[in-house]
Design a protein around this motif. Structure first.
Motif, PDB file in Angstrom:
ATOM      1  N   PHE A 183      41.891  43.372  41.109  1.00  0.00           N
ATOM      2  CA  PHE A 183      43.085  43.091  41.918  1.00  0.00           C
ATOM      3  C   PHE A 183      43.782  41.831  41.426  1.00  0.00           C
ATOM      4  O   PHE A 183      44.999  41.815  41.215  1.00  0.00           O
ATOM      5  CB  PHE A 183      42.691  42.942  43.389  1.00  0.00           C
ATOM      6  N   PHE A 184      42.990  40.765  41.193  1.00  0.00           N
ATOM      7  CA  PHE A 184      43.618  39.523  40.755  1.00  0.00           C
ATOM      8  C   PHE A 184      44.170  39.643  39.336  1.00  0.00           C
ATOM      9  O   PHE A 184      45.208  39.042  39.032  1.00  0.00           O
ATOM     10  CB  PHE A 184      42.649  38.351  40.894  1.00  0.00           C
ATOM     11  N   LEU A 185      43.512  40.436  38.494  1.00  0.00           N
ATOM     12  CA  LEU A 185      44.083  40.695  37.166  1.00  0.00           C
ATOM     13  C   LEU A 185      45.446  41.348  37.307  1.00  0.00           C
ATOM     14  O   LEU A 185      46.401  40.996  36.610  1.00  0.00           O
ATOM     15  CB  LEU A 185      43.162  41.632  36.381  1.00  0.00           C
ATOM     16  N   LEU A 237      44.017  48.190  48.733  1.00  0.00           N
ATOM     17  CA  LEU A 237      43.537  46.874  49.131  1.00  0.00           C
ATOM     18  C   LEU A 237      42.286  46.981  49.988  1.00  0.00           C
ATOM     19  O   LEU A 237      41.451  46.070  49.985  1.00  0.00           O
ATOM     20  CB  LEU A 237      44.625  46.119  49.895  1.00  0.00           C
ATOM     21  N   ALA A 238      42.149  48.092  50.701  1.00  0.00           N
ATOM     22  CA  ALA A 238      40.947  48.270  51.525  1.00  0.00           C
ATOM     23  C   ALA A 238      39.707  48.266  50.645  1.00  0.00           C
ATOM     24  O   ALA A 238      38.672  47.701  51.010  1.00  0.00           O
ATOM     25  CB  ALA A 238      41.050  49.564  52.312  1.00  0.00           C
ATOM     26  N   ILE A 239      39.829  48.860  49.459  1.00  0.00           N
ATOM     27  CA  ILE A 239      38.689  48.878  48.543  1.00  0.00           C
ATOM     28  C   ILE A 239      38.360  47.453  48.099  1.00  0.00           C
ATOM     29  O   ILE A 239      37.198  47.044  48.078  1.00  0.00           O
ATOM     30  CB  ILE A 239      39.016  49.768  47.321  1.00  0.00           C
ATOM     31  N   VAL A 240      39.418  46.695  47.776  1.00  0.00           N
ATOM     32  CA  VAL A 240      39.214  45.305  47.351  1.00  0.00           C
ATOM     33  C   VAL A 240      38.564  44.519  48.483  1.00  0.00           C
ATOM     34  O   VAL A 240      37.589  43.783  48.273  1.00  0.00           O
ATOM     35  CB  VAL A 240      40.564  44.671  46.970  1.00  0.00           C
ATOM     36  N   PHE A 297      40.738  35.097  32.495  1.00  0.00           N
ATOM     37  CA  PHE A 297      39.299  34.849  32.387  1.00  0.00           C
ATOM     38  C   PHE A 297      38.749  34.256  33.677  1.00  0.00           C
ATOM     39  O   PHE A 297      37.659  34.602  34.110  1.00  0.00           O
ATOM     40  CB  PHE A 297      38.990  33.920  31.201  1.00  0.00           C
ATOM     41  N   VAL A 298      39.525  33.358  34.281  1.00  0.00           N
ATOM     42  CA  VAL A 298      39.046  32.718  35.512  1.00  0.00           C
ATOM     43  C   VAL A 298      38.675  33.770  36.546  1.00  0.00           C
ATOM     44  O   VAL A 298      37.655  33.648  37.225  1.00  0.00           O
ATOM     45  CB  VAL A 298      40.129  31.757  36.064  1.00  0.00           C
ATOM     46  N   VAL A 299      39.490  34.818  36.651  1.00  0.00           N
ATOM     47  CA  VAL A 299      39.224  35.778  37.718  1.00  0.00           C
ATOM     48  C   VAL A 299      38.243  36.872  37.314  1.00  0.00           C
ATOM     49  O   VAL A 299      37.919  37.725  38.128  1.00  0.00           O
ATOM     50  CB  VAL A 299      40.519  36.434  38.255  1.00  0.00           C
ATOM     51  N   THR A 300      37.783  36.869  36.039  1.00  0.00           N
ATOM     52  CA  THR A 300      36.869  37.947  35.657  1.00  0.00           C
ATOM     53  C   THR A 300      35.485  37.481  35.228  1.00  0.00           C
ATOM     54  O   THR A 300      34.582  38.301  35.158  1.00  0.00           O
ATOM     55  CB  THR A 300      37.446  38.793  34.503  1.00  0.00           C
ATOM     56  N   VAL A 301      35.304  36.181  34.925  1.00  0.00           N
ATOM     57  CA  VAL A 301      33.988  35.781  34.443  1.00  0.00           C
ATOM     58  C   VAL A 301      32.973  35.798  35.585  1.00  0.00           C
ATOM     59  O   VAL A 301      33.334  35.692  36.750  1.00  0.00           O
ATOM     60  CB  VAL A 301      33.994  34.388  33.789  1.00  0.00           C
ATOM     61  N   LEU A 328      32.729  40.244  35.061  1.00  0.00           N
ATOM     62  CA  LEU A 328      32.506  40.939  36.315  1.00  0.00           C
ATOM     63  C   LEU A 328      33.805  41.672  36.617  1.00  0.00           C
ATOM     64  O   LEU A 328      34.854  41.048  36.778  1.00  0.00           O
ATOM     65  CB  LEU A 328      32.214  39.899  37.402  1.00  0.00           C
ATOM     66  N   PHE A 329      33.759  42.989  36.614  1.00  0.00           N
ATOM     67  CA  PHE A 329      34.990  43.737  36.901  1.00  0.00           C
ATOM     68  C   PHE A 329      34.833  44.494  38.208  1.00  0.00           C
ATOM     69  O   PHE A 329      34.837  45.712  38.220  1.00  0.00           O
ATOM     70  CB  PHE A 329      35.326  44.691  35.762  1.00  0.00           C
ATOM     71  N   ASP A 330      34.649  43.767  39.288  1.00  0.00           N
ATOM     72  CA  ASP A 330      34.618  44.469  40.566  1.00  0.00           C
ATOM     73  C   ASP A 330      36.061  44.573  41.088  1.00  0.00           C
ATOM     74  O   ASP A 330      36.978  43.976  40.520  1.00  0.00           O
ATOM     75  CB  ASP A 330      33.661  43.774  41.545  1.00  0.00           C
TER      76      ASP A 330
END
Lengths: 291, 609
Positions: free
Chosen positions: B18-20, B436-439, B63-67, B11-13
């Motif tokens: 941001f976390f990546l 950051l507003a987008i995030v 991986f934790v922040v993208t799966v 999931l690449f929202d």
């Protein structure tokens, strides 16, 4: 261009006028104590003397000690530039608001405390520790003042309170809190004593003990400017019609407090600032209730 | 049907991206730094092992922040926890490492247990492990279930993030790892828990009850204060930084908790604004805490000690490291014009806007929270005056500190990179807030197209039309110009001499490092003011040669570890007690054990049909 001229004039005004407040306070104190005392212009003579004297730099210290006076004075002058004096809003009002003022004061204090530790003397460490202790307790009270005043005017803009709003319970309580904050921030009795060099009691003086000559002059100047900024804010809340009168009233009140109470023990200061904090919360709650 | 083999793994929202970014912004300089840091301190085989673990650690976090699948998330979450455990016990020479690792692995698994319970409940209701499917199914979930899932998630992720009173492992584990790993653990790993909270609570569950946000705000306030008060007390520089991480997690959660609160009362603008404040502080903390841990590592490598009471005067021996540490300390103390200032200002502003715009008694609550944040920020400044002043200024207090050498180039490069980011994230605040507003909008699901957070590229303006502005570049210019003017005035009067001479010693002996104020002495006013919580005690003993002559004097002071003593130790004692009473059924006969298994099986068959 006009803006830059206004800001320069404003800063010069602060630099030129602010020492007289300290002179005035000590004049009033001496009068009440029935002493002859120093003249009202003594702070200027002191500054002139310091500027013409040599300077001693402790051999243990580093560039922090040399740089601190500039950072301290610059941060106080930035604070002075943010408040509105000649026109209803400071020309650089976009640089920061009332909340930013809390952090700008913190910048100067941070460097002053570091410079005190830099000398390697116990006095410096003592002063730094006490100053950071007091200031960390002042910050919530100051924050409450900002909230109380800003909640009434609907924004944290410095120029938006004062003239626009009628005197209310909330603004009076906030001004009282700000007065207690000013006593603590300008090292006045009962929190600190500017006139003493006794190691058991001094806070601000212990921090600047190793400074001399021009550097000390800059630091004293910063203290004067800070004092005037705080008095200015008090005046803007309680006496927006005529600010100079408000500032003089604040100075007289500080002098009266200084002669009528004794200095507190350091750990009683926590109670004093706790009172300031509670008053600040009351002011905020009153502002929320709209009284 | 079990959905073990999901069609879509990733999931690449904006939230994940941001976390990546946060992960790589800290991992990259840490990797560069570790070239110099590992060299000389470890054997070649161990250095290889360190690199291997480092890469698995960073990859597992990525991986934790993208799966996008709960099961896969759990797998990588566990890999992250286990690899970080191996990194905590990496310095096996230290006795403390084993103990720290033990506390860490137990606490982290208790956290994971809560997470598994929460995910099971989610699965039971939604029959899927896929984030998007769960998200859709969660809209119809009964309130009771949602509340329980929220509490389980809070406990699970709270353990990893270090929310008080679940923070107990953090000040043990973080300092014990090698410094470049400490910087990633404190800078990034605890942020994956914040990611979990945002992803599962705000994004998937959706906040509907306002008490969620209020509960999180209360916990965050406690976390801030407890973290910073303990940080003020300790004298081990890396433990100090670890406690300060607890504090900063509290500040981040103030932003996130506010966002949850505003989401529940349906105030999109404020929810997005608070979320921005929280995320901004999150990335700021990653940067300056990463930097400070790297600096602490340089000091440790140069002197061999982490006890700041034995340091001092390092600004002359390690001038660059000192500057980097100063920049980090100014960032974390929220001093303008650096990055921490912007995010704390935003958080205070979020509280103010909340108190201004909502209705009812919650306004007073928000005001009090803001005051506690101000107190925290004041205490943090005091804490970092202590950390920087005692470590780097005045005279060295030991021979280790006297013989310190500046760090090698690779270590300085890592620190320099993060120092530049500390300054850049202050100056470029407007640009960052726009991103950051987008995030924040992707996390909260609110549309931001009608919200404006800035006047132009340099001026921030959270309240449109209300004349509230902040311009960090303008403040920086003001400080530089006015500082320069002061310097010019100073130079103008240079007809007098500047003399370098001894510090005033009251005309007594020559001052030495024993006359300096120590870290313990520096924190004494705080110890006394917060004695109701710290419960300090001291032991004094006079060693006499005779009745009239005291030869020496022993003075010890400690604070009581309240959480350990009054929560964890009784808990542990009762666990041991329960285990002891269970011993009566453990008789050593294999037949008996087989019959236990048989009975269990029977019961399962009867009740779990």
């Amino acid at each position: 261009m006009a803006k830059i001229i206004i800001i320069i004039v404003q800063l010069i005004l602060f630099i030129v006028v602010s020492p007289v407040l300290s002179g005035l306070i000590s004049r009033i104190k001496n009068n009440i104590r029935m002493r002859k005392g120093q003249g009202i212009l003594q702070p200027y003579y002191n500054l002139a003397k310091l500027f013409s004297k040599g300077e001693v730099v402790p051999e243990n210290s580093s560039w922090i000690f040399r740089a601190a006076p500039f950072v301290v004075l610059a941060s106080m002058l930035v604070a002075a530039a943010l408040i509105p004096v000649f026109i209803s809003r400071s020309p650089v009002f976009q640089a920061g608001d009332f909340l930013a003022l809390i952090f700008i004061f913190a910048l100067g204090r941070f460097f002053l405390a570091l410079s005190a530790l830099d000398t390697g003397s116990s006095f410096g460490g003592m002063g730094a520790s006490r100053e950071m202790f007091i200031s960390s307790l002042v910050e919530p009270a100051f924050c409450m003042v900002v909230f109380a005043l800003s909640l009434q005017s609907g924004s944290t803009d410095i120029s938006s309170f004062g003239s626009r709003h009628a005197i209310s319970v909330s603004s009076i309580t906030a001004a009282l809190t700000l007065f207690l904050v000013a006593i603590a921030e300008t090292s006045r009795i009962p929190v600190d004593n500017q006139e003493t060099h006794l190691e058991l009691t001094m806070v601000h003086e212990a921090m600047v003990l190793e400074y001399s000559g021009r550097s000390l002059a800059l630091i004293e100047m910063a203290a004067y400017v800070k004092q005037m900024v705080l008095f200015f804010l008090i005046a803007q809340v309680v006496f927006p019609a005529c600010l100079p009168v408000g500032i003089i009233i604040a100075a007289i009140a500080v002098a009266l407090v200084e002669v009528s109470v004794a200095k507190m023990r350091l750990f009683r200061v926590a109670d004093f600032l706790g009172l300031a904090f509670v008053l600040g919360v009351v002011a905020s709650v009153c502002a929320i209730l709209g009284v | 049907m079990l959905d073990f083999f999901p069609k879509q793994f990733f999931l690449f929202d904006p939230l994940s991206i941001f976390f990546l970014c946060v992960i790589f912004v800290v991992s990259f300089p840490s990797a560069v730094y570790s070239f110099g840091y590992l060299k000389g301190g470890y054997s070649p085989a161990k250095i290889t092992l360190a690199w291997f673990l480092f890469f698995i650690f960073v990859l597992s976090m990525a991986f934790v922040v993208t799966v996008s699948n709960v099961l896969v998330f759990l797998v990588f979450w566990e890999i992250m926890s286990l690899v970080s455990y191996f990194l905590v016990v990496f310095d096996t020479g230290h006795e403390k490492s084993i103990q720290a690792g033990m506390i860490y692995i137990v606490m982290t698994h208790i956290g994971t247990a809560f997470l598994i319970a929460a995910f099971m409940m989610m699965y039971k209701f939604t029959n899927s492990f896929d984030f998007n499917v769960i998200k859709d199914a969660c809209q119809t979930m009964p309130v009771q279930t949602r509340n329980i899932i929220f509490l389980l998630l809070l406990a699970g992720f709270g353990t990893k993030a270090g929310i008080v009173p679940l923070h107990i492992w953090l000040p043990y584990a973080h300092p014990q790892a090698p410094s470049h790993i400490s910087s990633i653990m404190s800078g990034v790993m605890i942020k994956t828990a914040i990611y979990g909270l945002i992803r599962f609570v705000i994004f998937i569950l959706g906040v509907q009850s306002s008490w969620w946000g209020i509960l999180l705000l209360v916990l965050a306030c406690i976390t801030c204060l407890v973290g910073i008060i303990y940080a003020l007390m300790v004298g081990d520089i890396k433990r100090l930084l670890a406690y300060s991480s607890v504090e900063n997690v509290g500040i981040i959660l103030l932003g996130i908790g506010l966002a949850m609160f505003f989401q529940s009362i349906n105030m999109p603008y404020l929810a997005v604004f608070s979320m921005i404040a929280g995320l901004y502080h999150l990335i700021n903390h990653a940067i300056f805490k990463g930097l400070l841990f790297l600096c602490a590592g340089s000091v440790y490598k140069a002197t061999g000690t982490r006890d700041i009471e034995k340091l001092g005067g390092l600004i002359k021996k390690m001038p660059q490291t000192a500057v980097f540490f100063l920049i980090g300390a100014m960032g974390i103390s929220a001093l303008p014009p650096f990055n921490g200032f912007v995010s704390e200002w935003l958080t205070l502003q979020a509280f103010f806007l909340g108190a201004l715009n909502i209705m009812g008694g919650a306004r007073v609550f928000l005001v009090i929270c803001a005051a506690l944040l101000a107190l925290t920020s004041g205490l943090a400044a005091a804490c970092f005056v202590k950390a920087f002043g005692v470590t780097f200024l005045a005279l060295p207090r030991s021979n280790y500190a006297k013989e310190a050498k500046e760090a090698p180039f690779s270590m300085k490069a890592g620190m320099l990179f993060l120092s530049i980011l500390v300054i850049l994230f202050g100056l470029a605040a407007v640009k960052i807030i726009r991103l950051l507003a987008i995030v924040a909008s992707s996390a909260t699901g609110f549309d931001i197209s009608s919200m404006s957070f800035s006047l132009n590229n340099f001026i921030l303006s959270p309240q449109a039309g209300k004349n509230v502005y902040l311009s960090v570049p303008l403040l920086a210019v003001g400080l530089i110009v006015l500082g320069g003017a002061c310097f010019a005035v100073y130079k103008l009067f240079n007809k007098t001499k500047v003399r370098i001479y001894k510090t005033w010693d009251c005309g007594y002996y020559k001052l030495n490092s024993r006359n300096e104020y120590t870290a313990t002495a520096f924190s004494k006013p705080f110890r006394i003011a917060f004695s109701f919580f710290l419960l300090p005690y001291r032991k004094t003993q006079k060693i006499r040669e005779s009745f009239y002559h005291v030869k020496s004097f022993v003075y010890e002071t400690h604070t009581t570890p309240v959480f350990k003593k009054y929560i964890y130790e009784p808990l542990l004692a009762s666990v041991f007690k329960a285990a002891k009473s269970m011993r009566s059924i453990q008789l050593g006969s294999i037949h008996l054990y087989l019959s236990y298994i048989f009975v269990t099986l029977l019961l399962l068959i009867i009740f779990m049909r």
